[in-house]
Design an enzyme around this catalytic site. Structure first.
Site, PDB file in Angstrom:
ATOM      1  N   ASN A  12      35.868  56.505  16.030  1.00  0.00           N
ATOM      2  CA  ASN A  12      37.045  55.972  16.289  1.00  0.00           C
ATOM      3  C   ASN A  12      37.081  55.043  17.073  1.00  0.00           C
ATOM      4  O   ASN A  12      37.772  55.397  18.334  1.00  0.00           O
ATOM      5  CB  ASN A  12      38.646  56.496  15.376  1.00  0.00           C
ATOM      6  N   LYS A  14      39.626  52.528  17.734  1.00  0.00           N
ATOM      7  CA  LYS A  14      40.510  52.942  18.359  1.00  0.00           C
ATOM      8  C   LYS A  14      40.908  50.563  18.849  1.00  0.00           C
ATOM      9  O   LYS A  14      40.218  50.005  18.181  1.00  0.00           O
ATOM     10  CB  LYS A  14      41.533  53.717  18.580  1.00  0.00           C
ATOM     11  N   HIS A 106      44.920  57.756   8.749  1.00  0.00           N
ATOM     12  CA  HIS A 106      45.031  58.603  10.522  1.00  0.00           C
ATOM     13  C   HIS A 106      46.516  58.507  10.774  1.00  0.00           C
ATOM     14  O   HIS A 106      47.630  57.863  10.472  1.00  0.00           O
ATOM     15  CB  HIS A 106      44.049  57.402  11.208  1.00  0.00           C
ATOM     16  N   GLU A 108      47.796  57.787  13.650  1.00  0.00           N
ATOM     17  CA  GLU A 108      48.734  56.746  14.084  1.00  0.00           C
ATOM     18  C   GLU A 108      48.585  55.451  13.274  1.00  0.00           C
ATOM     19  O   GLU A 108      50.383  55.077  13.198  1.00  0.00           O
ATOM     20  CB  GLU A 108      47.213  55.961  15.351  1.00  0.00           C
ATOM     21  N   GLU A 178      42.927  66.107  10.879  1.00  0.00           N
ATOM     22  CA  GLU A 178      42.958  65.622  12.247  1.00  0.00           C
ATOM     23  C   GLU A 178      44.373  66.179  13.080  1.00  0.00           C
ATOM     24  O   GLU A 178      44.986  65.786  12.633  1.00  0.00           O
ATOM     25  CB  GLU A 178      42.989  64.310  12.410  1.00  0.00           C
ATOM     26  N   GLY A 184      43.811  63.230  20.986  1.00  0.00           N
ATOM     27  CA  GLY A 184      43.301  62.671  22.513  1.00  0.00           C
ATOM     28  C   GLY A 184      44.538  62.967  23.659  1.00  0.00           C
ATOM     29  O   GLY A 184      44.657  62.376  24.793  1.00  0.00           O
ATOM     30  N   SER A 224      39.840  65.275  20.353  1.00  0.00           N
ATOM     31  CA  SER A 224      39.815  66.162  21.573  1.00  0.00           C
ATOM     32  C   SER A 224      37.685  67.063  21.236  1.00  0.00           C
ATOM     33  O   SER A 224      37.721  67.371  22.373  1.00  0.00           O
ATOM     34  CB  SER A 224      40.613  67.162  21.093  1.00  0.00           C
TER      35      SER A 224
HETATM   36  P1  13P Z   1      40.394  61.816  20.370  1.00  0.00           P
HETATM   37  O1  13P Z   1      38.869  62.583  20.331  1.00  0.00           O
HETATM   38  O2  13P Z   1      40.046  60.984  20.932  1.00  0.00           O
HETATM   39  O3  13P Z   1      40.878  63.557  20.411  1.00  0.00           O
HETATM   40  O4  13P Z   1      40.873  60.652  18.973  1.00  0.00           O
HETATM   41  C1  13P Z   1      40.464  61.387  17.993  1.00  0.00           C
HETATM   42  C2  13P Z   1      40.932  60.704  16.290  1.00  0.00           C
HETATM   43  O5  13P Z   1      41.831  60.299  16.290  1.00  0.00           O
HETATM   44  C3  13P Z   1      39.285  60.071  15.830  1.00  0.00           C
HETATM   45  O6  13P Z   1      40.525  59.206  14.163  1.00  0.00           O
END
Ligand code: 13P
Length: 264
Positions: A12, A14, A106, A108, A178, A184, A224
């Site tokens: 992903n 983003k 997601h 976010e 997640e 992140g 992560s």
């Molecule tokens: P990270 O791997 O950067 O923690 O992000 C995970 C994520 O949100 C994947 O959709």
């Protein structure tokens, strides 16, 4: 990992990588996967504007027979068909670029753009109408976990987000667990925390759709994931791949996660 479920590793990106960076990544990544066979599915979810470039590169690579088949995902879709929805992208537009998966729910999108379970449910249904495979994301915040609400939060997200979806829809759906506090942050859930949450998610799917569907559905872990922790996470019986953010921005680390995570 369970041999009856094919693991799925999805990048992903983003809001990272326009068309030219997409090209750089794909060329480098394909040079690593060339000639290798993996017992897993590989998916890349770029920003919308990079979908045509990604589709083009993968198509060219596939016809040159030098590529492991990589599937394309979108990071979002509209819950509407077409019309006056400024800034939105419809499922049929995605289909034109050979998109097979779409990430929905997601954290976010939930936290920054106010997507509710009802909106996510509408998008899930719209995605399925166009035969897109949803990667349905769920997860708790740290405050929710620490106040003992992990299971109730996941249960609500699952029951509301999947409302009215059929057994057939579920056969085409992937779930991504997640934990928001692990996204992140560099803090990964321990494999025990992840396994416990995945087993719980699978038990809720069993209540709603029966043991057969629950045994078949793939549940990815996200938050992560790195080359160094992929193997331990994927060794858990209810973890069927990963949804990767930061570590999937570099071809080498995405490749290493796949290699380390899919080793049997
Ligand atoms: P990270 O791997 O950067 O923690 O992000 C995970 C994520 O949100 C994947 O959709």
């Amino acid at each position: 990992m369970n041999i009856n479920r094919k693991p799925i590793f999805a990048a992903n990106w983003k809001m990272n990588k326009g068309a030219s960076e997409t090209e750089d990544f794909v060329k480098s990544f394909l040079s690593k996967t060339q000639g290798q066979s993996f017992s897993c599915e590989i998916v890349i979810a770029p920003p919308f504007v990079s979908l045509p470039k990604l589709a083009d590169l993968l198509h060219t690579a596939a016809t040159g027979k030098n590529a492991h088949a990589i599937q394309i995902a979108a990071q979002n879709c509209s819950q509407f068909d077409s019309g006056a929805y400024t800034g939105e992208i419809s499922v049929l537009m995605l289909r034109e670029f050979f998109v097979h998966y779409v990430i929905l729910g997601h954290s976010e999108r939930r936290a920054i753009y106010g997507e509710t379970d009802a909106i996510i449910n509408a998008k899930m249904k719209k995605a399925r109408e166009a035969n897109l495979k949803p990667i349905f994301c769920i997860g708790e915040t740290l405050a929710e976990r620490e106040s003992g609400k992990l299971e109730s939060v996941l249960r609500t997200q699952i029951t509301e987000g999947l409302k009215d979806l059929t057994d057939k829809d579920m056969a085409e759906t992937v779930i991504a667990y997640e934990p928001v506090w692990a996204i992140g942050t560099g803090v990964t859930a321990t494999s025990q925390q992840a396994q416990d949450a995945h087993a719980f998610v699978r038990s809720v799917i069993a209540e709603l759709y029966g043991a057969d569907t629950a045994g078949r559905i793939r549940i990815q872990y996200g938050g992560s994931v790195k080359p160094g922790n992929a193997a331990e996470l994927m060794a858990c019986p209810d973890i069927d791949g990963a949804l990767i953010g930061g570590a999937a921005l570099e071809p080498q680390s995405f490749f290493e996660i796949i290699v380390n995570g899919s080793a049997e």
